[in-house]
Design an enzyme around this catalytic site. Structure first.
Site, PDB file in Angstrom:
ATOM      1  N   HIS A  87      39.625  45.769  51.343  1.00  8.90           N
ATOM      2  CA  HIS A  87      40.918  46.456  51.466  1.00  8.90           C
ATOM      3  C   HIS A  87      40.786  47.927  51.105  1.00  8.90           C
ATOM      4  O   HIS A  87      39.972  48.303  50.273  1.00  8.90           O
ATOM      5  CB  HIS A  87      41.988  45.781  50.604  1.00  8.90           C
ATOM      6  CG  HIS A  87      41.610  45.674  49.161  1.00  8.90           C
ATOM      7  ND1 HIS A  87      40.803  44.667  48.686  1.00  8.90           N
ATOM      8  CD2 HIS A  87      41.914  46.442  48.093  1.00  8.90           C
ATOM      9  CE1 HIS A  87      40.627  44.817  47.386  1.00  8.90           C
ATOM     10  NE2 HIS A  87      41.280  45.904  46.999  1.00  8.90           N
TER      11      HIS A  87
ATOM     12  N   HIS B  96      42.931  51.323  49.887  1.00 12.73           N
ATOM     13  CA  HIS B  96      44.156  51.782  49.238  1.00 12.73           C
ATOM     14  C   HIS B  96      44.561  53.130  49.836  1.00 12.73           C
ATOM     15  O   HIS B  96      43.741  54.049  49.903  1.00 12.73           O
ATOM     16  CB  HIS B  96      43.920  52.012  47.736  1.00 12.73           C
ATOM     17  CG  HIS B  96      43.561  50.784  46.958  1.00 12.73           C
ATOM     18  ND1 HIS B  96      44.469  50.121  46.167  1.00 12.73           N
ATOM     19  CD2 HIS B  96      42.401  50.097  46.828  1.00 12.73           C
ATOM     20  CE1 HIS B  96      43.872  49.084  45.563  1.00 12.73           C
ATOM     21  NE2 HIS B  96      42.616  49.058  45.952  1.00 12.73           N
TER      22      HIS B  96
HETATM   23  P1  5GP Z   1      41.285  46.113  43.934  1.00 13.87           P
HETATM   24  O1  5GP Z   1      41.249  46.398  42.470  1.00 13.87           O
HETATM   25  O2  5GP Z   1      40.648  44.796  44.286  1.00 13.87           O
HETATM   26  O3  5GP Z   1      40.741  47.246  44.759  1.00 13.87           O
HETATM   27  O4  5GP Z   1      42.801  46.084  44.330  1.00 13.87           O
HETATM   28  C1  5GP Z   1      43.538  44.948  44.549  1.00 13.87           C
HETATM   29  C2  5GP Z   1      44.965  45.420  44.692  1.00 13.87           C
HETATM   30  O5  5GP Z   1      45.715  44.375  45.241  1.00 13.87           O
HETATM   31  C3  5GP Z   1      45.598  45.815  43.354  1.00 13.87           C
HETATM   32  O6  5GP Z   1      46.037  47.160  43.427  1.00 13.87           O
HETATM   33  C4  5GP Z   1      46.749  44.825  43.215  1.00 13.87           C
HETATM   34  O7  5GP Z   1      47.903  45.406  42.675  1.00 13.87           O
HETATM   35  C5  5GP Z   1      46.968  44.342  44.635  1.00 13.87           C
HETATM   36  N1  5GP Z   1      47.423  42.972  44.717  1.00 13.87           N
HETATM   37  C6  5GP Z   1      46.849  41.889  44.120  1.00 13.87           C
HETATM   38  N2  5GP Z   1      47.524  40.770  44.448  1.00 13.87           N
HETATM   39  C7  5GP Z   1      48.528  41.152  45.273  1.00 13.87           C
HETATM   40  C8  5GP Z   1      49.564  40.438  45.951  1.00 13.87           C
HETATM   41  O8  5GP Z   1      49.698  39.220  45.857  1.00 13.87           O
HETATM   42  N3  5GP Z   1      50.413  41.170  46.712  1.00 13.87           N
HETATM   43  C9  5GP Z   1      50.291  42.517  46.846  1.00 13.87           C
HETATM   44  N4  5GP Z   1      51.184  43.142  47.624  1.00 13.87           N
HETATM   45  N5  5GP Z   1      49.324  43.224  46.236  1.00 13.87           N
HETATM   46  C10 5GP Z   1      48.454  42.547  45.450  1.00 13.87           C
END
Ligand code: 5GP
Ligand code: ZN
Length: 135
Positions: A99, A101
């Protein structure tokens, strides 16, 4: 993938605040935004992160990200945005479905950028030489 939270979001098994989608990608708002309008862009086919991201989707991905980023900027009246991707635990990856951001930034948000370290010319050349061995 069965236990992947983002695969469940794409399937509609878990609700999300959808922003936009096409055949290959899905965009929705991060549930814990850094700033208002923080959006995520994910491929519809499960992959772990950038290292196993399918080559065939790379070109379309950038167009998709630009489209969403422009809309986020306009909607939030942002002054800039960060495009970020965490790859593996050490880099802060928590959800292991690739993903990106899109984080709108404001001149007065006081978030700054990531910290930096001093590094000598010799150290730069040494690590560069290590990297080049694998290219
Ligand atoms: P990472 O740290 O893996 O790059 O980011 C994962 C992101 O996914 C985090 O910013 C977190 O807030 C978001 N996230 C995790 N679970 C969910 C969810 O169930 N729904 C949404 N909309 N965002 C999520
Ligand atoms: Zn997944």
């Amino acid at each position: 993938m069965v236990d992947c939270i983002f695969c469940k979001i794409i399937k509609g098994d878990i609700p999300s605040t959808k922003v936009y989608e096409d055949d290959e990608f899905y965009s929705f708002l991060d549930i814990s935004p850094v700033n208002k309008g923080h959006a995520l862009v994910i491929p519809k086919h499960h992959c772990r992160n950038l290292l196993d991201f399918p080559k065939a989707e790379e070109t379309d991905l950038m167009e998709f990200i630009k489209k969403v980023a422009k809309a986020v900027m306009k909607a939030t009246d942002a002054d800039g945005f960060n495009l970020g991707m965490n790859n593996e635990d050490a880099a802060g990856q928590v959800v292991f479905h690739a993903h990106f951001h899109i984080i709108p930034r404001f001149n007065d948000d006081n978030l700054g950028s990531w910290p930096s370290k001093k590094c000598s010319e010799e150290e730069l050349e040494k690590v560069r030489d290590e990297i080049v061995k694998y290219l």
